[in-house]
Design a protein around this motif. Structure first.
Motif, PDB file in Angstrom:
ATOM      1  N   SER A 258       0.647  -1.702  -0.112  1.00 50.36           N
ATOM      2  CA  SER A 258      -0.066  -0.230   0.427  1.00 50.36           C
ATOM      3  C   SER A 258       0.962   1.268  -0.069  1.00 50.36           C
ATOM      4  O   SER A 258       1.943   0.941   0.948  1.00 50.36           O
ATOM      5  CB  SER A 258      -0.690   0.371   1.219  1.00 50.36           C
ATOM      6  N   CYS A 259       0.457   2.054  -0.698  1.00 46.00           N
ATOM      7  CA  CYS A 259       1.011   3.506  -0.827  1.00 46.00           C
ATOM      8  C   CYS A 259       1.746   3.775   0.537  1.00 46.00           C
ATOM      9  O   CYS A 259       0.759   4.147   1.261  1.00 46.00           O
ATOM     10  CB  CYS A 259       0.635   4.454  -1.898  1.00 46.00           C
ATOM     11  N   GLN A 260       3.271   4.627   0.138  1.00 42.62           N
ATOM     12  CA  GLN A 260       3.036   4.800   1.870  1.00 42.62           C
ATOM     13  C   GLN A 260       3.266   6.698   2.063  1.00 42.62           C
ATOM     14  O   GLN A 260       2.951   6.837   3.267  1.00 42.62           O
ATOM     15  CB  GLN A 260       4.710   4.620   1.937  1.00 42.62           C
ATOM     16  N   ILE A 261       3.299   7.188   0.618  1.00 43.94           N
ATOM     17  CA  ILE A 261       2.788   8.748   0.425  1.00 43.94           C
ATOM     18  C   ILE A 261       1.246   9.146   0.715  1.00 43.94           C
ATOM     19  O   ILE A 261       1.193   9.627   1.974  1.00 43.94           O
ATOM     20  CB  ILE A 261       3.338   8.988  -0.217  1.00 43.94           C
ATOM     21  N   CYS A 262       0.313   8.476   0.134  1.00 40.92           N
ATOM     22  CA  CYS A 262      -0.903   8.754   0.812  1.00 40.92           C
ATOM     23  C   CYS A 262      -1.699   7.373   1.322  1.00 40.92           C
ATOM     24  O   CYS A 262      -3.030   8.028   1.502  1.00 40.92           O
ATOM     25  CB  CYS A 262      -1.314   8.718  -0.648  1.00 40.92           C
ATOM     26  N   SER A 263      -0.779   6.582   1.569  1.00 39.55           N
ATOM     27  CA  SER A 263      -1.287   5.499   2.436  1.00 39.55           C
ATOM     28  C   SER A 263      -2.966   4.934   1.935  1.00 39.55           C
ATOM     29  O   SER A 263      -4.316   4.711   2.636  1.00 39.55           O
ATOM     30  CB  SER A 263      -2.764   5.892   3.790  1.00 39.55           C
ATOM     31  N   LYS A 265      -5.170   6.692  -0.570  1.00 44.84           N
ATOM     32  CA  LYS A 265      -6.178   7.354  -1.100  1.00 44.84           C
ATOM     33  C   LYS A 265      -5.825   7.723  -2.924  1.00 44.84           C
ATOM     34  O   LYS A 265      -6.394   8.103  -3.460  1.00 44.84           O
ATOM     35  CB  LYS A 265      -5.736   8.835  -0.463  1.00 44.84           C
ATOM     36  N   GLY A 266      -4.240   7.145  -3.330  1.00 39.32           N
ATOM     37  CA  GLY A 266      -3.993   8.122  -3.942  1.00 39.32           C
ATOM     38  C   GLY A 266      -3.509   9.240  -5.227  1.00 39.32           C
ATOM     39  O   GLY A 266      -3.527  10.439  -4.468  1.00 39.32           O
ATOM     40  N   CYS A 267      -2.225   8.751  -5.306  1.00 33.55           N
ATOM     41  CA  CYS A 267      -1.158  10.436  -5.208  1.00 33.55           C
ATOM     42  C   CYS A 267      -0.489  10.123  -6.647  1.00 33.55           C
ATOM     43  O   CYS A 267      -0.563   8.783  -7.206  1.00 33.55           O
ATOM     44  CB  CYS A 267       0.042  10.412  -4.572  1.00 33.55           C
ATOM     45  N   ASN A 268       0.812  10.899  -6.892  1.00 38.28           N
ATOM     46  CA  ASN A 268       1.324  10.416  -7.506  1.00 38.28           C
ATOM     47  C   ASN A 268       2.174  10.233  -8.004  1.00 38.28           C
ATOM     48  O   ASN A 268       2.834   8.544  -8.877  1.00 38.28           O
ATOM     49  CB  ASN A 268       2.693  12.127  -8.387  1.00 38.28           C
ATOM     50  N   ILE A 269       3.102   8.896  -6.708  1.00 37.08           N
ATOM     51  CA  ILE A 269       4.053   7.743  -7.160  1.00 37.08           C
ATOM     52  C   ILE A 269       3.239   6.630  -7.167  1.00 37.08           C
ATOM     53  O   ILE A 269       3.738   6.092  -7.535  1.00 37.08           O
ATOM     54  CB  ILE A 269       3.906   7.406  -4.939  1.00 37.08           C
ATOM     55  N   CYS A 270       1.797   6.315  -6.853  1.00 38.16           N
ATOM     56  CA  CYS A 270       1.520   5.270  -6.936  1.00 38.16           C
ATOM     57  C   CYS A 270       0.831   5.305  -7.957  1.00 38.16           C
ATOM     58  O   CYS A 270      -0.074   4.511  -8.722  1.00 38.16           O
ATOM     59  CB  CYS A 270       0.096   4.972  -5.739  1.00 38.16           C
ATOM     60  N   LYS A 271       0.534   6.439  -9.044  1.00 37.38           N
ATOM     61  CA  LYS A 271       0.137   6.485 -10.132  1.00 37.38           C
ATOM     62  C   LYS A 271      -1.431   5.908  -9.465  1.00 37.38           C
ATOM     63  O   LYS A 271      -2.657   6.081 -11.253  1.00 37.38           O
ATOM     64  CB  LYS A 271       0.260   5.179 -11.572  1.00 37.38           C
TER      65      LYS A 271
HETATM   66 ZN   LIG Z   1      -0.030   6.625  -3.356  1.00 38.52          ZN
END
Ligand SMILES: [Zn+2]
Length: 339
Positions: A258-263, A265-271
């Motif tokens: 799971s994306c560590q940046i946005c937990s 929710k969705g962000c640029n790092i996890c597209k």
């Molecule tokens: Zn993310």
């Protein structure tokens, strides 16, 4: 003779408070370019019949000067420290500049520590490999299309030699020399013929793992990797496996966390998917086991591999691969506190 008397008077009133001043006396009167040498040089101008008498005067003059110098030296002995080199021992010392660990080394060490606690030994191998250990033994024969994904650098005088494209070559060397149970991780530098950009580089770092024993199953693989990412990123991290293809494992899977940046929710790092891929894994292909004389009916095993740059990017949000090898001190200094 009169001049010598005048010099004597001058010497008698010479003041010296310090060892340096006594040394100045010696240089002025007794040194190699001093007054005494100069007066002695005048000897040849003295008529023959007077030379003996003048010689005696000179000897006496020399003794006189040496005597005064000795007195000055005795008087000023021990003043060297007090005058020139006073040291205040209570002053703090000058800081020595201490370097920092490279972020890739920090993360590599963390990965090694986690797997060591699970009983994995560290194995290393050569970066210049032969075709068999890098490709052939890993079920990538010469005409295999997957080789196109791993173009590398070849040694022109020895076309069978190349810069390894993954640390799987180390797994090959371990299986060559050791029968199961095998439980190793292989950290190291690997090479690819890629154009250098923010997302690709001609060299990077991997940690691969290999576990071969009786009754090793995909459930062991999953639990080991789940434990690993929880130790590295925290207990809150979620994982998912996606079916994939690698020539040396069957079945194969890629693992996302799971994306560590946005937990999630969705962000640029996890597209904007909430998931990021961190490693490839699978059960060791029976053909690979056979290549090393390991009986695939008795033994099974799993293998996995991850890029250290990728994990470091997720841990420290470094999004340009080139930063790792530019030696920019402004970048490296940001890892002073991380050990
Ligand atoms: Zn993310």
């Amino acid at each position: 003779m009169q001049q010598i008397e005048a010099y004597k008077q001058e010497m008698q009133v010479f003041e010296a408070q310090t060892a340096e001043q006594a040394e100045a006396f010696r240089i002025k009167y007794l040194g190699t370019k001093g007054l005494l040498k100069q007066v002695m040089g005048e000897m040849k101008q003295v008529p023959n019949e007077q030379r003996k008498a003048f010689g005696q005067v000179l000897n006496e003059f020399k003794a006189f000067a040496e005597d005064i110098y000795q007195q000055l030296k005795d008087k000023t002995a021990g003043t060297e420290q007090a005058s020139g080199n006073q040291i205040d021992l209570s002053l703090p010392g000058n800081d020595l500049p201490v370097g920092t660990r490279h972020p890739l080394n920090i993360v590599r060490n963390q990965i090694i520590q986690i797997f060591r606690r699970l009983g994995f030994a560290v194995a290393e191998g050569p970066e210049i490999e032969d075709d068999w250990h890098n490709f052939g033994a890993m079920n990538l024969p010469e005409d295999h299309p997957a080789r196109d994904m791993q173009d590398t650098f070849y040694i022109s005088k020895h076309p069978d030699w190349l810069l390894r494209t993954h640390t799987s070559s180390v797994q090959a060397r371990v299986m060559e020399n050791q029968q199961p149970p095998i439980r190793v991780i292989c950290p190291g530098r690997v090479y690819r013929n890629e154009t250098i950009s923010a997302r690709a580089h001609c060299f990077f770092h991997q940690v691969e793992g290999l576990y071969i024993d009786e009754n090793v199953s995909f459930a062991d693989l999953k639990q080991t990797l789940y434990f690993f990412v929880q130790e590295l990123f925290g207990q809150h991290v979620k994982v998912r496996f996606r079916p994939s293809y690698f020539p040396f494992t069957e079945p194969s899977a890629e693992m996302d966390i799971s994306c560590q940046i946005c937990s999630g929710k969705g962000c640029n790092i996890c597209k904007h998917t909430g998931w990021v891929e961190i490693l490839g894994s699978g059960m060791v292909h029976p053909k690979v086991l056979e290549n090393f004389g390991i009986d695939p009916n008795r033994y099974t095993g799993y293998a996995f591999g991850m890029g250290i740059e990728r994990i470091t990017q997720l841990k420290y949000q470094v999004n340009d691969l080139r930063l790792y090898s530019q030696n920019d001190i402004r970048f490296l200094k940001q890892f002073t506190g991380a050990l």
